[in-house]
Design a protein around this motif. Structure first.
Motif, mmCIF file in Angstrom:
data_model
loop_
_atom_site.group_PDB
_atom_site.id
_atom_site.type_symbol
_atom_site.label_atom_id
_atom_site.label_comp_id
_atom_site.label_asym_id
_atom_site.label_seq_id
_atom_site.Cartn_x
_atom_site.Cartn_y
_atom_site.Cartn_z
ATOM 1 N N THR A 1 32.621 53.813 38.361
ATOM 2 C CA THR A 1 32.823 53.023 37.410
ATOM 3 C C THR A 1 32.024 52.202 37.493
ATOM 4 O O THR A 1 31.995 51.786 36.549
ATOM 5 N N PHE A 2 31.134 51.814 38.271
ATOM 6 C CA PHE A 2 30.864 50.831 38.802
ATOM 7 C C PHE A 2 28.802 51.625 37.713
ATOM 8 O O PHE A 2 28.942 50.687 36.768
ATOM 9 N N VAL A 3 28.844 52.639 37.584
ATOM 10 C CA VAL A 3 27.640 52.666 37.022
ATOM 11 C C VAL A 3 28.044 52.994 35.712
ATOM 12 O O VAL A 3 27.566 52.158 34.472
ATOM 13 N N LEU A 4 29.330 52.956 35.036
ATOM 14 C CA LEU A 4 30.344 53.159 33.415
ATOM 15 C C LEU A 4 29.834 51.561 33.215
ATOM 16 O O LEU A 4 29.313 51.545 31.734
ATOM 17 N N VAL A 5 29.807 50.862 34.234
ATOM 18 C CA VAL A 5 30.139 49.105 33.636
ATOM 19 C C VAL A 5 29.257 48.432 33.679
ATOM 20 O O VAL A 5 28.946 47.954 32.538
ATOM 21 N N ALA A 6 28.084 49.348 34.276
ATOM 22 C CA ALA A 6 26.913 48.424 34.425
ATOM 23 C C ALA A 6 25.814 49.085 33.349
ATOM 24 O O ALA A 6 25.718 47.597 32.870
ATOM 25 N N VAL B 1 31.200 41.846 26.772
ATOM 26 C CA VAL B 1 31.533 42.888 26.583
ATOM 27 C C VAL B 1 32.269 43.844 26.922
ATOM 28 O O VAL B 1 32.831 43.326 28.137
ATOM 29 N N ASP B 2 33.379 44.355 25.995
ATOM 30 C CA ASP B 2 34.477 45.198 26.529
ATOM 31 C C ASP B 2 34.484 46.380 26.980
ATOM 32 O O ASP B 2 34.242 47.698 26.209
ATOM 33 N N GLY B 3 33.091 46.337 28.132
ATOM 34 C CA GLY B 3 33.024 47.556 28.947
ATOM 35 C C GLY B 3 34.451 48.551 30.137
ATOM 36 O O GLY B 3 35.711 47.598 29.463
ATOM 37 N N PRO B 4 33.808 48.743 30.395
ATOM 38 C CA PRO B 4 35.298 50.223 31.205
ATOM 39 C C PRO B 4 36.502 49.591 31.917
ATOM 40 O O PRO B 4 36.304 50.540 32.985
ATOM 41 N N LEU B 5 35.184 49.074 31.903
ATOM 42 C CA LEU B 5 36.962 47.801 33.813
ATOM 43 C C LEU B 5 38.014 47.878 33.628
ATOM 44 O O LEU B 5 38.222 48.388 34.830
ATOM 45 N N VAL B 6 38.298 47.826 32.631
ATOM 46 C CA VAL B 6 40.501 48.584 32.318
ATOM 47 C C VAL B 6 40.485 49.709 33.270
ATOM 48 O O VAL B 6 41.960 49.141 33.458
ATOM 49 N N VAL C 1 31.197 43.912 40.386
ATOM 50 C CA VAL C 1 30.898 44.300 41.859
ATOM 51 C C VAL C 1 32.007 44.447 43.211
ATOM 52 O O VAL C 1 32.969 45.307 43.665
ATOM 53 N N ALA C 2 32.967 43.163 42.261
ATOM 54 C CA ALA C 2 34.343 43.457 43.628
ATOM 55 C C ALA C 2 35.112 44.321 42.994
ATOM 56 O O ALA C 2 35.896 44.412 43.707
ATOM 57 N N VAL C 3 35.397 44.530 41.811
ATOM 58 C CA VAL C 3 36.567 45.385 41.346
ATOM 59 C C VAL C 3 36.037 46.776 41.707
ATOM 60 O O VAL C 3 37.059 47.711 42.078
ATOM 61 N N CYS C 4 34.782 47.255 41.188
ATOM 62 C CA CYS C 4 34.396 48.315 41.574
ATOM 63 C C CYS C 4 34.825 49.142 43.379
ATOM 64 O O CYS C 4 35.517 49.910 43.770
ATOM 65 N N GLY C 5 33.797 47.866 43.780
ATOM 66 C CA GLY C 5 34.897 47.697 45.638
ATOM 67 C C GLY C 5 35.867 47.680 45.937
ATOM 68 O O GLY C 5 35.582 48.210 47.109
ATOM 69 N N ALA C 6 36.410 47.540 45.512
ATOM 70 C CA ALA C 6 38.221 47.611 45.777
ATOM 71 C C ALA C 6 39.078 48.505 45.870
ATOM 72 O O ALA C 6 39.896 48.814 46.476
#
Length: 386
Positions: free
Chosen positions: A25-30, A88-93, A55-60
């Motif tokens: 997920t971090f790679v996609l969002v990055a 940016v409308d990234g995939p963090l969701v 970093v915080a959301v993916c690390g959670a």
């Protein structure tokens, strides 16, 4: 060449799965956030805050198994802040959606529904903001996705709970079966040894010959008990599917059963009616155990002298009756727990779709009568009047 089961690809599990999910997920969002940097969008403080939130959301996700609800709420709130700050409308969701599925799959439906509602409300408020890129269609689609995720998690929880309950029931049934087998294997022979040892002590001075016969019977009975116990324990220890080396008890061994009872002072008579046939193994074992337990009770509790065993082969089932001339039910106290005595015999009969009744006879003594269908276990047939 190693076997196929050792060479095929296996997905990571546990902490490795959490680490792989967080990293992916971090790679996609990055990648999406990197496009923002190349375009020069946003101020440096907002970019720094966005990366810290990523970093915080993916690390959670690394802690989603330890504290799923806390992780879920943190990812929802932090992701909301990220979308407010980032252009940016990234995939963090994906991260709060994954956390939402984990919570629902654990059966925590109230927390899952509350999280899903908070996400829908937050996106809906964002859609109402001026100059917002969020449309009503996006809110509708997000709502559908969240409902589907919660539903899938609930189905997963139901399937896991059903599988665990089924495993518990199988384990309980297996424990009861083992308890019945051990009771029937050991209880009968030990009871006969107890009766015979008492007879030997009583006759030791008056009739040494009969005392010697009783002691010989004790020796033979103890040897048989050890053999059956070892065979039973061997089956329990076995890890493969090899067939047992010793045949299971059945009507073929009824003569030895009768001989053991006669050495304990019982005069046993067997009557057979109908055309004898080969019995299914569960039925053969059950009728043997029922006769064994009935003879044990007659020798140990009732003071009976004569026992009649009547075996009848019918078209659809087999009936067996064991009747003695002892003191009736008063000498047969109820035993606590299941898997022994009359309760154990009744369970055996019912497990095969049959039935068993036991009680005092009008003319005196005690009777145990059982009907065991030849067919599939668990499919009872009507008790015919005979």
């Amino acid at each position: 060449m190693p076997p196929f089961t050792q060479t095929r690809f296996r997905l990571p599990r546990g902490a490795r799965a959490d680490a792989a999910l967080a990293s992916g997920t971090f790679v996609l969002v990055a990648i999406a956030e990197g496009q923002r940097l190349r375009g020069g969008e946003g101020s440096m403080p907002s970019v720094i805050v966005s990366w810290l939130l990523i970093v915080a959301v993916c690390g959670a996700l690394l802690f989603r198994r330890r504290a799923p609800v806390a992780v879920g709420w943190f990812t929802v709130l932090a992701t909301g802040v990220y979308y407010v700050l980032s252009a940016v409308d990234g995939p963090l969701v994906l991260v709060p959606i994954v956390a939402l599925y984990v919570i629902a799959s654990q059966g925590r439906m109230q927390a899952a529904i509350a999280m899903a509602a908070a996400m829908v409300i937050g996106v809906g408020v964002g859609a109402l903001m001026p100059e917002s890129d969020v449309t009503g269609t996006a809110v509708f689609m997000l709502t559908g996705w969240l409902v589907a995720v919660v539903a899938l998690g609930s189905v997963r929880h139901g399937r896991v709970a059903y599988a665990e309950e089924e495993a518990r029931l199988r384990a309980t049934e297996e424990r009861l079966r083992i308890a019945r087998e051990l009771h029937d294997v050991i209880g009968h022979n030990i009871s006969m040894i107890n009766v015979q040892s008492g007879a030997a002590l009583h006759r030791l001075k008056k009739d040494p010959a009969q005392a010697e016969a009783a002691l010989s019977a004790i020796k033979a009975g103890s040897r048989e008990t050890l053999q059956e116990l070892r065979a039973t324990l061997d089956v329990l220890r076995r890890v493969d599917e090899d067939a047992p080396r010793a045949p299971a008890p059945g009507l073929a061994r009824v003569d030895a059963l009768v001989a053991s009872a006669e050495l304990a002072g019982l005069a046993v008579r067997i009557e057979r009616t109908g055309g004898e046939r080969a019995l299914p193994a569960p039925v053969d074992l059950a009728v043997y155990r029922i006769m064994q337990e009935s003879l044990t009770n007659a020798a140990r509790h009732s003071g009976a002298e004569h026992v009649a065993i009547r075996i009848a082969y019918w078209d659809r089932d087999l009936t067996v009756a064991v009747e003695d001339d002892g003191r009736g039910s008063a000498a047969r106290p109820a035993r606590p727990g299941g898997g022994s005595g009359i309760a154990g015999m009744t369970e055996r009969a019912r497990a095969l779709g049959g039935e068993l009744v036991a009680g005092p006879r009008p003319e005196g003594g005690f009777a145990v009568r059982a009907r065991l269908p030849y067919g599939t276990a668990g499919q009872p047939t009507e008790w015919s009047s005979r």
